[in-house]
Design a protein around this motif. Structure first.
Motif, PDB file in Angstrom:
ATOM      1  N   ASP A  84       0.832  -1.206   0.000  1.00  0.00           N
ATOM      2  CA  ASP A  84       0.000   0.000   0.000  1.00  0.00           C
ATOM      3  C   ASP A  84       0.868   1.257   0.000  1.00  0.00           C
ATOM      4  OD1 ASP A  84      -2.316  -1.477  -0.021  1.00  0.00           O
ATOM      5  OD2 ASP A  84      -2.654  -1.319   2.138  1.00  0.00           O
TER       6      ASP A  84
ATOM      7  N   CYS B 194       2.421  11.030   9.335  1.00  0.00           N
ATOM      8  CA  CYS B 194       1.018  10.616   9.202  1.00  0.00           C
ATOM      9  C   CYS B 194       0.080  11.673   9.782  1.00  0.00           C
ATOM     10  CB  CYS B 194       0.786   9.278   9.902  1.00  0.00           C
ATOM     11  SG  CYS B 194       1.552   7.881   9.079  1.00  0.00           S
TER      12      CYS B 194
ATOM     13  N   GLU C 196      -2.257   6.367   7.549  1.00  0.00           N
ATOM     14  CA  GLU C 196      -1.786   5.462   8.597  1.00  0.00           C
ATOM     15  C   GLU C 196      -1.761   4.015   8.129  1.00  0.00           C
ATOM     16  OE1 GLU C 196      -4.275   7.678   9.032  1.00  0.00           O
ATOM     17  OE2 GLU C 196      -3.524   9.068  10.545  1.00  0.00           O
ATOM     18  N   ARG C 197      -2.750   3.614   7.338  1.00  0.00           N
ATOM     19  CA  ARG C 197      -2.838   2.217   6.896  1.00  0.00           C
ATOM     20  C   ARG C 197      -1.648   1.798   6.043  1.00  0.00           C
ATOM     21  NH1 ARG C 197      -3.850   2.360   1.702  1.00  0.00           N
ATOM     22  NH2 ARG C 197      -4.968   4.111   0.803  1.00  0.00           N
ATOM     23  N   THR C 198      -0.925   2.784   5.480  1.00  0.00           N
ATOM     24  CA  THR C 198       0.240   2.444   4.664  1.00  0.00           C
ATOM     25  C   THR C 198       1.526   2.417   5.479  1.00  0.00           C
ATOM     26  OG1 THR C 198       0.732   4.738   4.039  1.00  0.00           O
ATOM     27  CG2 THR C 198      -0.823   3.527   2.641  1.00  0.00           C
TER      28      THR C 198
END
Length: 136
Positions: A34, A102, A109-111
């Motif tokens: 991602d 972030c 954040e998910r990456t």
């Protein structure tokens, strides 16, 4: 207090950096899809200059984490336990920087979180590898 063996810091740090390059690439391949897919990210198609700069930075990171190990070694003693403490401290500081990016909204954040989690064991292993050969 013992003096830091700077030659060993550099040599063992380069070893730690090489291990970090290998393990970091594995962590990025496994957990960084991602992150690599973000716009303007060069991980998907790196140029030779990008690779060269990142290899140099990773080697410097190895040297810096071995310097930290050497600096705390007189207090905590030689060995894997101190290497784990140094790796965790280094990871914590770097992760604060990642969290800051972030919070600015520059990276979702998910990456970043999967990479933050995956880099801790990699940093521990590379620090143990370099610390194994460090002598004052």
């Amino acid at each position: 207090m013992n003096k830091v063996n700077w030659l060993r810091v550099v040599l063992c740090g380069l070893l730690a950096g090489i291990v970090w390059i290998i393990l970091g690439a594995m962590v990025t391949a496994l957990l960084g899809r991602d992150f690599a897919a973000l716009p303007n990210n060069r991980l998907g198609s790196p140029t030779p200059g990008f690779v060269l700069v990142n290899v140099a930075l990773d080697l410097l990171e190895g040297i810096s984490i071995l310097w930290l190990y050497a600096a705390i070694r007189p207090r905590y003693g030689a060995g894997a336990k101190t290497a784990v403490i140094a790796a965790f401290a280094w990871w914590f500081v770097v992760s604060l920087g990642d969290a800051t990016w972030c919070s600015f909204g520059l990276f979702p954040e998910r990456t970043v979180i999967p990479l933050m989690v995956g880099t801790l064991p990699a940093l521990v292993l590379c620090t143990i590898a370099g610390a194994r050969f460090y002598r004052e």
